[in-house]
Each structure stands twice: as structure tokens, then as C-alpha cells.
Design a protein around this motif. Structure first.
Motif, PDB file in Angstrom:
ATOM      1  N   ILE A 105       0.843  -1.196   0.000  1.00 16.96           N
ATOM      2  CA  ILE A 105       0.000   0.000   0.000  1.00 16.96           C
ATOM      3  C   ILE A 105       0.876   1.244   0.000  1.00 16.96           C
ATOM      4  CG2 ILE A 105      -1.911  -1.138   1.191  1.00 16.96           C
ATOM      5  CD1 ILE A 105      -0.978   0.234   3.753  1.00 16.96           C
ATOM      6  N   TYR A 106       0.311   2.330  -0.544  1.00 10.94           N
ATOM      7  CA  TYR A 106       0.994   3.609  -0.528  1.00 10.94           C
ATOM      8  C   TYR A 106       0.690   4.337   0.780  1.00 10.94           C
ATOM      9  CZ  TYR A 106       2.550   3.587  -5.382  1.00 10.94           C
ATOM     10  OH  TYR A 106       3.197   3.300  -6.557  1.00 10.94           O
ATOM     11  N   LEU A 107       1.716   4.982   1.314  1.00 13.09           N
ATOM     12  CA  LEU A 107       1.571   5.784   2.520  1.00 13.09           C
ATOM     13  C   LEU A 107       1.860   7.232   2.159  1.00 13.09           C
ATOM     14  CD1 LEU A 107       3.596   3.454   4.900  1.00 13.09           C
ATOM     15  CD2 LEU A 107       1.113   3.597   4.755  1.00 13.09           C
ATOM     16  N   ARG A 141       6.856  11.184  -6.399  1.00  4.90           N
ATOM     17  CA  ARG A 141       5.554  11.779  -6.705  1.00  4.90           C
ATOM     18  C   ARG A 141       4.372  10.883  -6.340  1.00  4.90           C
ATOM     19  NH1 ARG A 141       5.444  16.323  -9.139  1.00  4.90           N
ATOM     20  NH2 ARG A 141       3.326  15.976  -9.944  1.00  4.90           N
ATOM     21  N   HIS A 142       4.629   9.763  -5.713  1.00  2.12           N
ATOM     22  CA  HIS A 142       3.531   8.899  -5.280  1.00  2.12           C
ATOM     23  C   HIS A 142       3.554   8.619  -3.776  1.00  2.12           C
ATOM     24  CE1 HIS A 142       1.691   7.851  -9.130  1.00  2.12           C
ATOM     25  NE2 HIS A 142       2.917   7.826  -9.637  1.00  2.12           N
ATOM     26  N   GLY A 143       4.674   8.819  -3.146  1.00  2.05           N
ATOM     27  CA  GLY A 143       4.751   8.570  -1.719  1.00  2.05           C
ATOM     28  C   GLY A 143       5.637   7.388  -1.396  1.00  2.05           C
ATOM     29  N   TRP A 144       5.242   6.649  -0.397  1.00  2.00           N
ATOM     30  CA  TRP A 144       6.044   5.557   0.129  1.00  2.00           C
ATOM     31  C   TRP A 144       5.273   4.253  -0.001  1.00  2.00           C
ATOM     32  CZ3 TRP A 144      10.902   6.865   1.984  1.00  2.00           C
ATOM     33  CH2 TRP A 144      11.126   8.235   2.158  1.00  2.00           C
ATOM     34  N   LEU A 145       5.902   3.254  -0.577  1.00  3.91           N
ATOM     35  CA  LEU A 145       5.257   1.971  -0.836  1.00  3.91           C
ATOM     36  C   LEU A 145       5.691   0.950   0.210  1.00  3.91           C
ATOM     37  CD1 LEU A 145       3.392   0.533  -2.874  1.00  3.91           C
ATOM     38  CD2 LEU A 145       5.461  -0.161  -4.116  1.00  3.91           C
ATOM     39  N   LEU A 146       4.719   0.394   0.909  1.00  5.56           N
ATOM     40  CA  LEU A 146       5.000  -0.590   1.958  1.00  5.56           C
ATOM     41  C   LEU A 146       5.425  -1.923   1.364  1.00  5.56           C
ATOM     42  CD1 LEU A 146       4.859  -1.515   4.976  1.00  5.56           C
ATOM     43  CD2 LEU A 146       2.459  -2.092   4.544  1.00  5.56           C
ATOM     44  N   ARG A 147       6.449  -2.496   1.929  1.00  2.44           N
ATOM     45  CA  ARG A 147       6.913  -3.820   1.491  1.00  2.44           C
ATOM     46  C   ARG A 147       5.947  -4.890   1.995  1.00  2.44           C
ATOM     47  NH1 ARG A 147      12.734  -6.330   3.326  1.00  2.44           N
ATOM     48  NH2 ARG A 147      12.428  -8.476   2.618  1.00  2.44           N
ATOM     49  N   PRO A 148       5.365  -5.667   1.113  1.00  2.00           N
ATOM     50  CA  PRO A 148       4.466  -6.739   1.568  1.00  2.00           C
ATOM     51  C   PRO A 148       5.268  -7.961   2.010  1.00  2.00           C
ATOM     52  CG  PRO A 148       4.586  -6.752  -0.814  1.00  2.00           C
ATOM     53  CD  PRO A 148       5.444  -5.595  -0.359  1.00  2.00           C
ATOM     54  N   PHE A 149       4.739  -8.676   2.976  1.00  2.00           N
ATOM     55  CA  PHE A 149       5.383  -9.919   3.405  1.00  2.00           C
ATOM     56  C   PHE A 149       5.313 -10.937   2.282  1.00  2.00           C
ATOM     57  CE2 PHE A 149       4.954 -14.234   5.114  1.00  2.00           C
ATOM     58  CZ  PHE A 149       6.149 -14.338   5.798  1.00  2.00           C
ATOM     59  N   ARG A 150       6.444 -11.549   1.988  1.00  2.00           N
ATOM     60  CA  ARG A 150       6.521 -12.595   0.976  1.00  2.00           C
ATOM     61  C   ARG A 150       7.253 -13.793   1.578  1.00  2.00           C
ATOM     62  NH1 ARG A 150       3.088 -10.103  -1.063  1.00  2.00           N
ATOM     63  NH2 ARG A 150       3.143  -8.845  -2.965  1.00  2.00           N
ATOM     64  N   GLN A 151       6.632 -14.933   1.488  1.00  2.75           N
ATOM     65  CA  GLN A 151       7.221 -16.146   2.058  1.00  2.75           C
ATOM     66  C   GLN A 151       8.605 -16.415   1.471  1.00  2.75           C
ATOM     67  OE1 GLN A 151       7.374 -18.518   4.869  1.00  2.75           O
ATOM     68  NE2 GLN A 151       5.243 -17.900   4.529  1.00  2.75           N
TER      69      GLN A 151
END
Length: 298
Positions: A105-107, A141-151
Motif C-alpha cells: 500500500i501507498y503511505l 511523486r507517489h509517496g512511500w510503498l509498503l513492502r508486503p510480506f513474501r514467504q
């Protein structure tokens, strides 16, 4: 009050009054006690050394510089400082919870600053720090993208962690102190009754890494390990997982105390590779990150 100032004030109050100190007085142990990275601990220790409350012995070990002249009654009356609200820790924990859901998600800085009631510059500083530790990516120009958990990311980290911690053990084994190891063993305790919880002490890992003296091993865990450290702490909220962690720590520590290096390496590898019963069951997508488009951020 910054977290470094809190650590300094807390240790100073304990040193002056004779209250119990977090032991051993090592970077790894203190970082584990205060649940922070090595950086604020180094800052606090440097100031305490400069003020003469701590000293370094001939073997470079930290120790109280003077014996406190305080009665037992005085010790009980000393008020320790209240921990400050650690915005970094609070935000990091919240993001771990979102990361575990597997969605990217973007923050937005402005919305996040409002949520935590801090300035936009403060939230930007925290996001930059989290980006350096691999939790966020800055998208212009979009913000900060959260790293998703990946197995698959977890398994890759575990593979590298096993190699580097085993190397740290090899480098540190002749410098390990039996009394320090025994204190760590005592700090990892199983529940004593049905209403009790096991006590997990993670300082063994930091102790091995610091004592090894290899800056590149230390740098890997300081930069890449924070994200996973938060995940592992979350996992230890489960009583069964915490109990197994304690048993595995005890196995490693007993082998180190007995200088059974072969068994210590074996137990360390088993602990690193087989101690994530909850995280290993979390499903993650393999089709790439999912995220929502957001308007450009000025």
C-alpha cells in the motif's frame, strides 16, 4: 525525549542508585533490553563514558565506573525515567501488521503525520529510516510503498542469516564469556505455572554478532534484520512459539557454555531454520505486489 536520551537517563539512574542494571553491559544485550537498534545504545554509552558513569576495562568490557553510595531504602525510592513515546517503534509495528497481510500500500506523508499527530518532517525522517531498513520504498511523486510480506523473501533471509550467524559464532567462540552466557541462559525461562508465560531473551544473537567483530556481518543485520526482527517478535506473542524459542535458545547456550562448538553450530542452524511456525504458514501472493494507485504527492 529521544530514545537515546531515555536509555542514557535510565542507565544513569540505575548506576547512581544501585538499582539492577540490564546485564550484560554489551551493545547486543542493551539493544535487546530496550528493544532498539544498536545506534541509540551506542549514543547513550558514549555519553555515559564521557560523564564518567561507565568505564571500559583492559578487556574493553563496560562496567560501572563507581560504586553507588545509596542505601537499600534509597534504591527502592529512586524513580526511573518514563520511556518516551517511540514514534518510530509505534509506526514500524503498525506497518509490520499491514505487511503481514501481503498487500503493498501507498503511505502519504501528510495523512500519516495527521494519524500519529507529528510533523510531516518527522514522519518523513521515520519513513526514510524504514526505507533504509527495507520496509518501505520511496516512489517519486507517489509517496512511500509498503513492502508486503513474501514467504520467499523470508526463506531467502533465513538462508543468508544462517550462513552469517554461523560465521559470527566461529569468529566469536574464543571471545565468549561463560558468565555472560549463563546470564542469557537464566533470562530464557519456561513458564513456571499455567498462568505464566515463557520469557524470551533474544540477546544471544546480538552478542554473537557484536563479539565476532566483523563490521559487514553487523551491517547486514542492522540494515536487513530489523524488518524480520519485528516479525519474529510478533510471532513470539504466541505462547507455543515463545516456548519453543526458549527451548532452542537454551540448547544453543548450553552447548556454548560447554564449548561444544559442533553442537552449538547445529543447534543454532536448527533454531534459525525451524523457528517460525506461524510466519511459515502465512500465505503470500506470487503474482507481484498489489497496490492501489494514488494521486501524485507534492
Amino acid at each position: 525525549m529521544s530514545i537515546a536520551n531515555y536509555i542514557k537517563d535510565d542507565l544513569a539512574a540505575r548506576l547512581r542508585s544501585g538499582k539492577a542494571l540490564p546485564m550484560p553491559l554489551t551493545l547486543g544485550s542493551l539493544a535487546g533490553h530496550y528493544q532498539v537498534s544498536f545506534t541509540p545504545v551506542r549514543t547513550a554509552i558514549a555519553e555515559l563514558l564521557e560523564e564518567g558513569l561507565l568505564k571500559k576495562g583492559a578487556n574493553r568490557r563496560l562496567a560501572p565506573a563507581t560504586t553507588p553510595q545509596t542505601s537499600a531504602q534509597g534504591r527502592s525510592e529512586v524513580e526511573l525515567p518514563t520511556p518516551p513515546r517511540d514514534y518510530y517503534q509505534e509506526i514500524a509495528n503498525d506497518l509490520v501488521q499491514q505487511s503481514l497481510q501481503g498487500d503493498s500500500i501507498y503511505l502519504r506523508e501528510e495523512l500519516s503525520a495527521e494519524k500519529y499527530d507529528i510533523s510531516r518532517s518527522a514522519i518523513r525522517h521515520i519513513f526514510h529510516r524504514l526505507a533504509g531498513e527495507g520496509m518501505l520504498d520511496h516512489i517519486p511523486r507517489h509517496g512511500w510503498l509498503l513492502r508486503p510480506f513474501r514467504q520467499e523473501d523470508l526463506q531467502d533471509f533465513i538462508e543468508v542469516r544462517e550462513v552469517l550467524e554461523r560465521k559470527a559464532l566461529d569468529l566469536a567462540k574464543d571471545k565468549l564469556e561463560t558468565q555472560v552466557l549463563k546470564k542469557m541462559l537464566a533470562a530464557n525461562s519456561l513458564a513456571k505455572s499455567s498462568g505464566d508465560r515463557p520469557t524470551v531473551d533474544e540477546s544471544l544473537h546480538g552478542y554473537l554478532i557484536t563479539t565476532a567483530g566483523n563490521q559487514y556481518i553487523r551491517d547486514f543485520f542492522e540494515r536487513q534484520g530489523r524488518y524480520y526482527q519485528l516479525l519474529f517478535q510478533w510471532e513470539d506473542h504466541d505462547e507455543a512459539a515463545a516456548t519453543e524459542t526458549v527451548r532452542q535458545h537454551q540448547s544453543i547456550l548450553n552447548a556454548l557454555i560447554n564449548k561444544d562448538w559442533r553442537e552449538a553450530r547445529k543447534s543454532l542452524s536448527h533454531h534459525i531454520c525451524n523457528n517460525h511456525p506461524i510466519l511459515s504458514q502465512i500465505r503470500s501472493t506470487t503474482a507481484g505486489p498489489r497496490h492501489k494507485r494514488v494521486p501524485s504527492e507534492d
